[in-house]
Design an enzyme around this catalytic site. Sequence first.
Site, PDB file in Angstrom:
ATOM      1  N   ASP A   1       0.820  -1.199   0.000  1.00 13.81           N
ATOM      2  CA  ASP A   1       0.000   0.000   0.000  1.00 13.81           C
ATOM      3  C   ASP A   1       0.859   1.257   0.000  1.00 13.81           C
ATOM      4  O   ASP A   1       1.938   1.299   0.604  1.00 13.81           O
ATOM      5  CB  ASP A   1      -0.902  -0.020   1.241  1.00 13.81           C
ATOM      6  CG  ASP A   1      -1.813   1.180   1.322  1.00 13.81           C
ATOM      7  OD1 ASP A   1      -2.608   1.363   0.396  1.00 13.81           O
ATOM      8  OD2 ASP A   1      -1.722   1.935   2.310  1.00 13.81           O
TER       9      ASP A   1
ATOM     10  N   GLU B   1       1.138  -0.490  -5.182  1.00 13.29           N
ATOM     11  CA  GLU B   1       0.147   0.545  -5.421  1.00 13.29           C
ATOM     12  C   GLU B   1       0.918   1.861  -5.476  1.00 13.29           C
ATOM     13  O   GLU B   1       1.257   2.446  -4.450  1.00 13.29           O
ATOM     14  CB  GLU B   1      -0.900   0.595  -4.286  1.00 13.29           C
ATOM     15  CG  GLU B   1      -2.045   1.543  -4.604  1.00 13.29           C
ATOM     16  CD  GLU B   1      -2.412   2.482  -3.475  1.00 13.29           C
ATOM     17  OE1 GLU B   1      -3.372   3.242  -3.639  1.00 13.29           O
ATOM     18  OE2 GLU B   1      -1.732   2.472  -2.444  1.00 13.29           O
TER      19      GLU B   1
END
Length: 637
Positions: A308, A351
């Site tokens: 993330d 990401e």
Amino acid sequence: MDLQAFYQGTSFDAHGMLGAHLLPGGGVAFRVFAPGAHGVEILLSHEGDPAGQAAAIPCARAYDGNFFEAAVAEARAGDRYELRIHHSPDASGATFTDHCDPFGFAMELRPAHRSIVCDLESIAARRDDGGWASRRREALRHDRPLNIYELHLASWRRSETDSERFPTYREIAEPLAAYLTQAGMNAVEFMPILEHPADESWGYQDTGFFSATSRYGSPADLMELIDTLHRAGIAVVLDFVPVHFACDAYGLARFTGEALFEYPHEAVGVSEWGSMNFMHSRGEVRSFLQSSAAFWMETYGFDGLRMDAVSRLIYWQGDERRGVNGNTVGFLKTMNAGLKERFPERLLIAEDSTTYPGVTAAVDAGGLGFDYKWDLGWMHDTLSFFQMPASERRANYHKLTFSMMYYYNERHLLALSHDENVHGKATIAQKMHGGYEGKFPQARCLYLYMAAHPGKKLLFMGSEFAQLREWDESREQDWCLLNFPVHDAFRRYMAELSHVYLEHPALWQRDFERDGFEWLDCHEEERLLYAFVRRGSLAGGSVERVACLINADEREHAGWRVSLGADAAETMPRAVPSDDAKGVDEASCRVLIDSDWQRFGGATPDGTSRCSLEAGPEGASLVCTLAPHSGMLVLLG
């Protein structure tokens, strides 16, 4: 654990020493890293003890004095414990704080937060993945299909008997495996399941980096869920958060009375979400996170990690204007290289919303070492385009072609994730321009374009049946929508489209090779038509070709002639050229799926082919009729 490696930030096995470990002859060894602490005690409670009853067991300094340990003969699996960290005395006397174990392998259900002694080795010894481990390397190669279903465990389905209760890992295992198989998904990505205090954080602000959340059961239950999915041939990816952690006082924050895991200065120590930013320049912090990443793959058998907020690691607090953060980039390279050395067949997915080069290049080639990077540029352009009326799409026609201008710079994964279904953005289906009935054909068109576009795929739960309510972590998906024919037809369409994707190598085998894709027509600005071809190899070495034809207009377009260019001769081995372009063998052209077929909610009779192959002076062409807001995949040759 090698102490020098731990301090240098090159350790991946710190969890083998730190935390609570069962001893061969009985009892438990507790070890904690607490530099600067005045002392450490284990606050231990046995299962069944009255609330608030805990024995305080002092720890002795160990190794270089920055570690504390205690061997407790009467401790056993299932016991609850906290670490009482005594700070150095100040003017008001000795102070202390109580924390869960940073390396604890299980925790109590929130709002309780003590760590739990856990016998992971015995649990792991009883596992059965159906031989998945021997198939993993082949299944996860870059030239294989990857169709990921992003899932939030608490809000996919709730308990059938109690809608307020979370499903357990075991309860969800068989239904999820069956559902994904039917839906044509060969991978699932769990949104973060590391222990976290607030449901509303969705797991992105963690306190237990080695503890699977107890919301859904025990470590044994999670292992059974993963094994069930593996037996069904479904890869399992974990959403992993190496950037920041929850600020709750019992967690990592100010662990020894002062900053240990986080930056000491609030300007960089507190994130935009109010959480604490890890200080990746500290070797001990790097070793902590690297060991956590390795732990989930090694102990639980996850097939990969989706990391993330990578942009927050590349640039200072994610702001390119502040420049590259050399410490965090170095951390990423060390972590990814180390994980690939230990788990070469597992996936590392970034990401990343930046244009930083080499995200998916190997570390020894100067890159960051990820396998795939989310193509967030493709996501923004595509959704923006489909939100427009046709009158505006003409001026923005190349929003659907621009991605191929930069696509080969990285290995991309096309993601329409939870982030595009929350926060007032509307769900994917709801984003489509126009009224209720007009949204379904446009969403079918969008997803066909996505399936045929180069790159691996990720879709958020609920999108497969055109959920229209924004995602809410506190309630399950609107499965009642399947009682409405239009939503059930959409689900049927998405499943068939996914199976077409999985079954045709042209749609995935050469995702990252330039000869795997070619535009056939990308200059139909007025009619909003697009055509491209994908190529792959079949058994025996022959080439498979699949053409993708898109009509993003509100009007039907009939008789569209698309030249097949370099593929013309190969596509028509039995063609009979003539002046009137007739006599072509129809077997050279077959529609695999048309988003406007009636069984999907469209108007074209099921199985009807509104596309033919014709020969002419300049070679073979497809001649097609496309319904408004529709697309089709056509097998050539």
